[in-house]
Design a protein around this motif. Structure first.
Motif, PDB file in Angstrom:
ATOM      1  N   ILE A  28       6.341 -17.958  61.774  1.00  0.00           N
ATOM      2  CA  ILE A  28       6.645 -16.629  61.269  1.00  0.00           C
ATOM      3  C   ILE A  28       5.584 -16.292  60.226  1.00  0.00           C
ATOM      4  N   PRO A  29       4.885 -15.163  60.368  1.00  0.00           N
ATOM      5  CA  PRO A  29       3.755 -14.858  59.479  1.00  0.00           C
ATOM      6  C   PRO A  29       4.095 -14.933  57.993  1.00  0.00           C
ATOM      7  N   ALA A  30       5.264 -14.479  57.602  1.00  0.00           N
ATOM      8  CA  ALA A  30       5.636 -14.485  56.184  1.00  0.00           C
ATOM      9  C   ALA A  30       5.703 -15.900  55.636  1.00  0.00           C
ATOM     10  N   PHE A  31       6.100 -16.845  56.480  1.00  0.00           N
ATOM     11  CA  PHE A  31       6.123 -18.234  56.019  1.00  0.00           C
ATOM     12  C   PHE A  31       4.710 -18.782  55.907  1.00  0.00           C
ATOM     13  N   MET A  32       3.862 -18.474  56.869  1.00  0.00           N
ATOM     14  CA  MET A  32       2.486 -18.962  56.830  1.00  0.00           C
ATOM     15  C   MET A  32       1.757 -18.466  55.586  1.00  0.00           C
ATOM     16  N   GLU A  33       2.094 -17.273  55.142  1.00  0.00           N
ATOM     17  CA  GLU A  33       1.431 -16.707  53.971  1.00  0.00           C
ATOM     18  C   GLU A  33       1.763 -17.458  52.690  1.00  0.00           C
ATOM     19  N   LYS A  34       2.786 -18.270  52.715  1.00  0.00           N
ATOM     20  CA  LYS A  34       3.143 -19.046  51.528  1.00  0.00           C
ATOM     21  C   LYS A  34       2.148 -20.170  51.242  1.00  0.00           C
ATOM     22  N   TYR A  35       1.376 -20.561  52.255  1.00  0.00           N
ATOM     23  CA  TYR A  35       0.324 -21.562  52.049  1.00  0.00           C
ATOM     24  C   TYR A  35      -0.925 -20.830  51.551  1.00  0.00           C
ATOM     25  N   ASP A  36      -1.317 -21.059  50.313  1.00  0.00           N
ATOM     26  CA  ASP A  36      -2.503 -20.411  49.767  1.00  0.00           C
ATOM     27  C   ASP A  36      -3.730 -20.841  50.560  1.00  0.00           C
ATOM     28  N   ALA A  37      -4.409 -19.869  51.158  1.00  0.00           N
ATOM     29  CA  ALA A  37      -5.513 -20.178  52.079  1.00  0.00           C
ATOM     30  C   ALA A  37      -6.635 -20.963  51.430  1.00  0.00           C
ATOM     31  N   ASN A  38      -6.848 -20.794  50.144  1.00  0.00           N
ATOM     32  CA  ASN A  38      -7.975 -21.437  49.475  1.00  0.00           C
ATOM     33  C   ASN A  38      -7.594 -22.657  48.662  1.00  0.00           C
ATOM     34  N   LYS A  39      -6.307 -22.886  48.505  1.00  0.00           N
ATOM     35  CA  LYS A  39      -5.884 -23.947  47.584  1.00  0.00           C
ATOM     36  C   LYS A  39      -4.914 -24.953  48.195  1.00  0.00           C
ATOM     37  N   ASP A  40      -4.119 -24.533  49.161  1.00  0.00           N
ATOM     38  CA  ASP A  40      -3.151 -25.433  49.779  1.00  0.00           C
ATOM     39  C   ASP A  40      -3.782 -26.059  51.019  1.00  0.00           C
ATOM     40  N   LEU A  41      -4.057 -27.343  50.948  1.00  0.00           N
ATOM     41  CA  LEU A  41      -4.754 -28.046  52.026  1.00  0.00           C
ATOM     42  C   LEU A  41      -3.904 -28.166  53.284  1.00  0.00           C
ATOM     43  N   ARG A  42      -2.611 -27.990  53.169  1.00  0.00           N
ATOM     44  CA  ARG A  42      -1.725 -28.113  54.329  1.00  0.00           C
ATOM     45  C   ARG A  42      -1.939 -26.983  55.330  1.00  0.00           C
ATOM     46  N   ARG A  43      -2.429 -25.867  54.870  1.00  0.00           N
ATOM     47  CA  ARG A  43      -2.605 -24.719  55.758  1.00  0.00           C
ATOM     48  C   ARG A  43      -3.476 -25.079  56.959  1.00  0.00           C
ATOM     49  N   ASN A  44      -4.589 -25.754  56.705  1.00  0.00           N
ATOM     50  CA  ASN A  44      -5.492 -26.137  57.791  1.00  0.00           C
ATOM     51  C   ASN A  44      -5.169 -27.509  58.373  1.00  0.00           C
TER      52      ASN A  44
END
Length: 442
Positions: free
Chosen positions: A283-299
């Protein structure tokens, strides 16, 4: 007692680790009635090998995942993500029931015959029986959290949940026990296991087996779900004294924490269905909770498929996971915060965060966490729990035991609502189970 299990049992051969995909493959090599330790170990391996995928399916009921547009996926899971439990369309996947009681039956067969097991050391027999107790307790725990009200909900402990099955009688029709009775039975099985098991950790090929660390991991989780904060904290801390390793996502070579060979793994048992993974998008709103530049879990945890994010925590056997240290840090942090032991809560939360954020991101998080009051810290811990344990089968149970919030989804232009404290936070017992035992409606 041996006469009570005079059904044909498949003896399991060796578990081979020739590749990740063959991890936990089961090789039937014959049929016997068990008498020896080797044969009873094979029986327990059969139980471990039964696939439990319902926790993965519950992700569709949360604020994390939605179903892809694929027609098969829509047919199986679309009613589940809409919380349509009363009149789902034909083809909707039914949540499990019999498989859990099958595992319980195997465990009961070992427990009932523990004094008749031959050709093995007492220490190894005790380990086997201890695993059976823990497995039996864990099956009741999953069932209670699918089909019983959350223990922490006011009045819930006295409500009807699921039947406790502690014997081998296949003829008796069991009534539903209360939530409190089921949890009392679970805690009893944990203590029985604690008194028997000696194996702290298993080699990777047997990572699916329960260990002494699994005992405390399970108690920590069960106590957390009960709101027994001190006991949850103490159990978590007993583990972290012995095993505190975390995968450092700042290291490009870091493994997914739920990989069965990761530094975090305690028990690599449960199977997250690959069909569910392939049917899931974030769900896009949940994905946005991972900070793209700081949260390493996003990638690390996700990848793009077209314009949608999907989980890398696949349904492959290499990602089997029941207990890992990342969860234990969060258990300790939440329990400590609930007891207003804020320094201890911050310590455990920040130790995990340091391995999940870039150095710059961690510095910001540390500053924010150090300034939080109790309520804000609990909220932050629960948020981190969602981000860390997504697609490992925790989110639905966590929503149930905490705030049971209002969730709204817009699917194909139509809005669907799960209201605050909605009765649908507890699943209906499957119709197939009710047909076999109409007394489950009482």
């Amino acid at each position: 007692m041996i006469k009570k299990i005079y059904f044909i049992m498949v003896v399991i051969g060796s578990i081979l680790l020739s590749s990740c995909d063959s991890y936990l493959d089961i090789q039937p090599v014959g049929q016997v009635i068990p008498t020896t330790l080797t044969e009873y170990r094979a029986l327990l391996t059969t139980a471990y090998g039964l696939k439990l995928i319902d926790k993965s399916v519950t992700e569709f009921r949360t604020d994390i995942a939605m179903v892809t547009d694929n027609s098969n996926s829509q047919n199986f899971y679309s009613e589940i993500e809409k919380w349509n439990d009363m009149s789902p369309k034909d083809g909707t996947r039914e949540f499990g029931w019999a498989v859990y009681y099958s595992v319980i039956y195997y465990a009961n067969a070992i427990i009932a015959n523990k004094d008749n097991i031959k050709e093995g050391s007492q220490e190894d027999i005790d380990q086997l029986v201890g695993e059976a107790y823990l497995l039996r307790g864990y099956m009741h725990f999953i069932l209670a959290n699918l089909y019983g009200q959350p223990y922490t909900k006011e009045g819930a402990p006295e409500t009807k949940s699921i039947p406790i099955k502690w014997d081998l009688d296949l003829e008796v029709v069991l009534p539903r026990n209360t939530v409190k009775e089921v949890y009392t039975a679970i805690l009893s099985d944990i203590e029985s296991a604690r008194g028997l098991m000696h194996q702290k950790e298993w080699e990777a090929v047997y990572a699916y087996r329960f260990s002494t660390l699994s005992v405390d991991a399970m108690e920590s989780r069960v106590r957390l779900y009960m709101g027994n904060w001190k006991e949850a904290y103490d159990a978590a801390e007993r583990i972290l004294v012995q095993k505190s390793t975390l995968e450092d996502l700042n290291d490009p070579e870091a493994k997914l924490p739920n990989n069965y060979t990761s530094a975090e793994m305690i028990t690599a048992y449960e199977f997250f269905n690959d069909d569910v993974t392939s049917a899931s998008i974030l769900i896009p709103a949940f994905m946005e909770k991972y900070d793209a530049n700081k949260d390493l879990r996003r990638n690390k945890y996700y990848s793009l498929s077209g314009d949608k994010y999907i989980s890398k925590k696949s349904g492959k056997a290499e990602h089997n996971c029941t207990f890992r240290t990342g969860e234990i840090y969060l258990n300790a942090a939440e329990a400590a915060a609930q007891m207003n032991k804020l320094p201890e809560a911050r310590t455990r939360l920040l130790q995990l965060m340091e391995k999940r954020y870039t150095p710059e991101g961690y510095a910001e998080k540390k500053k924010a966490v150090d300034a939080m009051n109790q309520a804000d810290l609990i909220k932050e811990i629960l948020e981190e729990r969602a981000l860390e344990l997504a697609f490992e089968g925790h989110r639905w149970f966590d929503l149930r035991r905490t705030t049971r919030p209002r969730i709204e989804k817009v699917l194909n232009g139509q809005a669907y609502l799960l209201e605050q404290d909605d009765s649908r936070y507890t699943l209906r017992i499957p119709q197939s189970a009710i047909a076999a035992n109409p007394g489950l409606l009482n």
